[in-house]
Design a protein around this motif. Structure first.
Motif, PDB file in Angstrom:
ATOM      1  N   TRP A   1      32.465  44.466  43.949  1.00  0.00           N
ATOM      2  CA  TRP A   1      33.447  44.865  44.522  1.00  0.00           C
ATOM      3  C   TRP A   1      33.605  46.439  44.450  1.00  0.00           C
ATOM      4  N   GLU A   2      33.754  46.894  45.878  1.00  0.00           N
ATOM      5  CA  GLU A   2      33.785  48.415  45.913  1.00  0.00           C
ATOM      6  C   GLU A   2      35.183  48.808  45.032  1.00  0.00           C
ATOM      7  N   ASP A   3      35.326  50.221  44.611  1.00  0.00           N
ATOM      8  CA  ASP A   3      36.585  50.431  44.260  1.00  0.00           C
ATOM      9  C   ASP A   3      37.853  50.178  44.716  1.00  0.00           C
ATOM     10  N   ASP A   4      37.667  50.434  46.229  1.00  0.00           N
ATOM     11  CA  ASP A   4      38.818  50.232  47.114  1.00  0.00           C
ATOM     12  C   ASP A   4      38.824  49.101  47.913  1.00  0.00           C
ATOM     13  N   ALA A   5      38.226  47.880  47.266  1.00  0.00           N
ATOM     14  CA  ALA A   5      38.215  46.841  47.976  1.00  0.00           C
ATOM     15  C   ALA A   5      39.342  45.964  48.307  1.00  0.00           C
TER      16      ALA A   5
ATOM     17  N   ALA B   1      49.814  42.379  57.070  1.00  0.00           N
ATOM     18  CA  ALA B   1      48.474  42.193  58.127  1.00  0.00           C
ATOM     19  C   ALA B   1      47.964  41.000  57.413  1.00  0.00           C
ATOM     20  N   GLY B   2      48.394  40.351  56.281  1.00  0.00           N
ATOM     21  CA  GLY B   2      47.652  39.349  55.692  1.00  0.00           C
ATOM     22  C   GLY B   2      46.420  39.662  55.151  1.00  0.00           C
ATOM     23  N   LEU B   3      45.922  40.780  54.583  1.00  0.00           N
ATOM     24  CA  LEU B   3      44.559  41.121  54.497  1.00  0.00           C
ATOM     25  C   LEU B   3      44.741  41.501  52.814  1.00  0.00           C
TER      26      LEU B   3
ATOM     27  N   ALA C   1      41.788  41.290  50.698  1.00  0.00           N
ATOM     28  CA  ALA C   1      40.706  42.221  50.374  1.00  0.00           C
ATOM     29  C   ALA C   1      39.922  42.478  51.513  1.00  0.00           C
ATOM     30  N   ASP C   2      38.952  43.728  51.422  1.00  0.00           N
ATOM     31  CA  ASP C   2      38.337  44.043  52.675  1.00  0.00           C
ATOM     32  C   ASP C   2      37.164  43.450  52.567  1.00  0.00           C
ATOM     33  N   PRO C   3      36.796  42.586  53.358  1.00  0.00           N
ATOM     34  CA  PRO C   3      35.414  41.743  53.260  1.00  0.00           C
ATOM     35  C   PRO C   3      33.881  42.605  53.362  1.00  0.00           C
ATOM     36  N   ASP C   4      34.354  43.982  53.956  1.00  0.00           N
ATOM     37  CA  ASP C   4      33.231  44.577  54.348  1.00  0.00           C
ATOM     38  C   ASP C   4      33.030  45.424  52.815  1.00  0.00           C
ATOM     39  N   LYS C   5      33.982  45.333  52.079  1.00  0.00           N
ATOM     40  CA  LYS C   5      33.738  45.918  50.487  1.00  0.00           C
ATOM     41  C   LYS C   5      33.474  45.219  49.465  1.00  0.00           C
TER      42      LYS C   5
ATOM     43  N   SER D   1      39.201  37.086  51.617  1.00  0.00           N
ATOM     44  CA  SER D   1      39.856  38.277  52.364  1.00  0.00           C
ATOM     45  C   SER D   1      41.404  38.060  52.569  1.00  0.00           C
ATOM     46  N   HIS D   2      41.693  36.882  53.047  1.00  0.00           N
ATOM     47  CA  HIS D   2      42.928  36.547  53.465  1.00  0.00           C
ATOM     48  C   HIS D   2      43.962  35.812  52.517  1.00  0.00           C
ATOM     49  N   ALA D   3      43.373  35.710  51.361  1.00  0.00           N
ATOM     50  CA  ALA D   3      44.285  35.042  50.390  1.00  0.00           C
ATOM     51  C   ALA D   3      44.174  35.735  49.006  1.00  0.00           C
ATOM     52  N   ALA D   4      45.027  35.538  48.155  1.00  0.00           N
ATOM     53  CA  ALA D   4      44.874  36.246  46.491  1.00  0.00           C
ATOM     54  C   ALA D   4      43.739  35.643  45.942  1.00  0.00           C
TER      55      ALA D   4
END
Lengths: 448, 448
Positions: free
Chosen positions: B167-171, B178-180, B182-186, A68-71
């Motif tokens: 991976w959901e399409d918008d993950a 924000a340092g995010l 990928a969205d871990p929920d997706k 989540s927080h890194a590439a």
């Protein structure tokens, strides 16, 4: 001063996510938005070729790290390198493929194909998978023990090289009139019955243009060094200090003779992650910028993972606590723990500083300074037998690769330490490695 | 005449060795000397793209067939297609990958990578390996039984599609500030515990641009048809006669509804191996030339292999003897034996003629004649619901692909039966297939 070594050094461009620095993707010079766009990789490969690098290199992991927080996320390296072979002409194309979760027949075929497609530019970094997350992706509960993994890897490589040798170099006849496509006397089955791997062959791809794609190895432990001394032609290693690098260099090279190998038949290339600035101050500022993009909990979490020890209960600005003996004794951890403890002690780093530094360079040689000073350091390591070259690990991609090619390579060239142009066509040519004949690495040819 | 169907047909270019004709490599128009030169494949892929084909297709075998008297050896198809993605812009890039000798995590990743690299042009022909020679290359003694192989293949595909959906399409968020990343929920782990395959995931490559690469299937047996009706989006099939093709078409399409699928969600594409001449006489002369390049012992040997029955003791100019019942009843042979016996009976062929014909077209629809007549036949099969298009199997490559594109495609275009230009960007666009959403093919979504 030690003996002044002549010759030129070798350079790899280690392309990893959007750079080796953990938080590099957040930096304005990263290409994170293009991370899953082939154009991004084409541009980097062409930049490295413009810089006359021996090769580009992609690591490979068979699981999703840093979710989540890194590439996070990596293309399949064989697919990626095959695509890049079409956008480059000379540069070597190398990647990791695990022996743990592939079949020798598939591995032999993929690298043979890449070597044909690229006209002899392929190289294979032979690794054994280590993490439970990888085992889970392949329906297994755990990995084999460290020493056993190397025994298995050795057998895997024996089968793969045997498959590459299953077509003699002149097996293809292609005589339309006589109706003879291939000479059956020059196609061979493998008769070995390995403990772990077997493949009858012949391979369904002719012998690679290089004979074998260049065999790369990256393990620095005892079994890793022995394995490299037998089959490795390039070693990627993590060596943060010259004295340690010299000792490693000497240790590995001294093992070559008993396998009937010359000193030149194996190139040792430590990783180096350079943060460059036109002045020392600019480089230091850049380093701070990058370190501050790393959240403290990530730095400590990474350090905990590297040491397989939960460090979250210790003060982040305090020293690294002692690592429990059972951890040090476990599966392949010993050399890594020693390197990390040495770094903390030698530079008197707090746990947070250590974690951030390790995330920055991931245990490799860290350099912060001007291009001139970087060239000095590289020259010193090369001339004093610390290495045969370097695997360059840009902290932020593609920007830091551009900077290295534009500002460091010309200095190395002016000093006669690096090629001005490619003289050969294959990766073996660039590295000065001989093309192996059929049967070169077969067990019966090795003097134990 | 039957109902006049509207719409346009789909075309695949099936690129196989130096052409589908067994002796085609000996013909002056073959490119055999360039068979292991990527330029040869670039030229063919670009020709097919100039002809507006939906896709190119590479079969794959995990052993070396025809080791001496016919063209032999095949590049790894994922490496090959990845390279070709760089030399083409629109055409679909499809290949076989066996479920028997690959791991689902590796398969999912390779096709996801190809789909990303090519901008949504990948397709996977899902096969189960069948020959002992393949088993031997992977250190096994034999293959699982036919029905079980499909059960295993189904589970393999469930894991692969599950990994594509991990991976959901918008993950991917990639928010630097924000340092995010990928969205871990997706990002999702797979919780299935298959009998044969397991993989925890998530995959280390984001969801493919097409959602799933196009899923192709080539089995025509009962279990093969049922498998295709559930997961196939394209079927490559061998249908030598229109009536049989219509029956197959009807049979497979009628099974779609119970899986909640529309008639348009699966395209049936028989293979056709056309020998074209500017006159009927020229085409016949060309056919004879090619057949005479096949040595009689090879024709009989091939027929023996196809029927798993030694025919060398029977007169070559006599009729095909009865095939023993146990052979017909064995592992996956029934539909193949029936097709071959029908061909021999319907055209009153001697064993040698049959063997040469089968080596020529390898059991697929054989056409010999002018471009106009070929267009007539293709139109008839399409309009009378014998197919949704064809997989073109040029007897000699690259020459016969050039001829098809230059002489047959323009006729099909004039008649409104084939596209003049690509309207979409992905293989799904070309084939008129919807992009699957996450979870599309998961077992719980299927109405049994």
């Amino acid at each position: 001063m030690a003996e002044q070594r002549q010759g030129q050094l070798h350079l790899g461009a280690f392309l990893y996510f959007t750079g080796h620095h953990h938080a590099g993707w957040r930096h304005p010079s990263s290409g994170v938005e293009q991370m899953f766009d082939i154009g991004n990789y084409v541009r980097m490969a062409q930049t490295a070729e413009r810089g006359k690098f021996d090769m580009i290199f992609f690591a490979d992991l068979l699981h999703l790290i840093y979710p989540s927080h890194a590439a996070a996320g990596m293309f399949d390296p064989i697919a990626l390198l095959s695509a890049l072979s079409m956008a480059t002409e000379k540069i070597g194309l190398t990647a990791t493929m695990s022996t743990t979760y592939n079949e020798p027949y598939n591995a032999a075929r993929k690298f043979a194909t890449l070597d044909h497609i690229s006209g002899g530019r392929a190289g294979w970094n032979i690794v054994t998978s280590q993490t439970d997350a990888e085992a889970f992706n392949f329906g297994r509960e755990q990995h084999p023990e460290h020493g056993l993994r190397y025994e298995m890897a050795q057998e895997f490589v024996d089968v793969v090289t045997g498959l590459w040798d299953s077509w003699e170099d002149d097996a293809l006849v292609m005589d339309r009139g006589a109706g003879l496509f291939a000479d059956p006397d020059k196609l061979h089955a493998l008769d070995g019955q390995g403990r772990w791997y077997r493949s009858r062959g012949p391979l369904n791809v002719p012998r690679p243009p290089q004979g074998y794609p260049v065999l790369i190895q990256a393990g620095s432990s005892g079994p890793g060094q022995a394995f490299a001394a037998r089959v490795g032609e390039v070693i990627f290693t993590a060596q943060p200090h010259l004295a340690g690098a010299q000792s490693f260099y000497q240790g590995v090279k001294s093992q070559l003779a008993r396998f009937g190998r010359t000193q030149d038949s194996l190139k040792i290339m430590p990783g180096i992650s350079p943060i460059i600035g036109s002045t020392e101050e600019e480089a230091r500022r850049r380093e701070r910028e990058l370190l501050e993009l790393i959240r403290p909990e990530e730095a400590i979490g990474f350090l905990s993972g590297m040491l397989q020890t939960d460090l979250s209960g210790y003060p982040a600005d305090g020293p690294l606590p002692d690592i429990p003996d059972p951890v040090i004794a476990s599966n392949g951890m010993k050399s890594r723990v020693q390197l990390i403890m040495d770094l903390a002690r030698n530079e008197n780093l707090s746990m947070l500083e250590l974690g951030r530094r390790l995330l920055g360079a991931r245990g490799h040689l860290q350099f912060v300074g001007t291009p001139e000073r970087l060239a000095d350091l590289m020259a010193e390591w090369f001339r004093q037998y610390g290495c045969d070259g370097f695997n360059i690990m840009p902290p932020v991609l593609p920007g830091d690769l551009d900077d290295f090619v534009d500002h460091v390579v010309p200095i190395l060239q002016r000093r006669g330490l690096f090629r001005e142009s490619y003289e050969g066509a294959t990766l073996r040519d660039h590295l000065g490695l001989a093309r192996p004949g059929v049967g070169h690495f077969h067990p019966d040819r090795v003097q134990q």
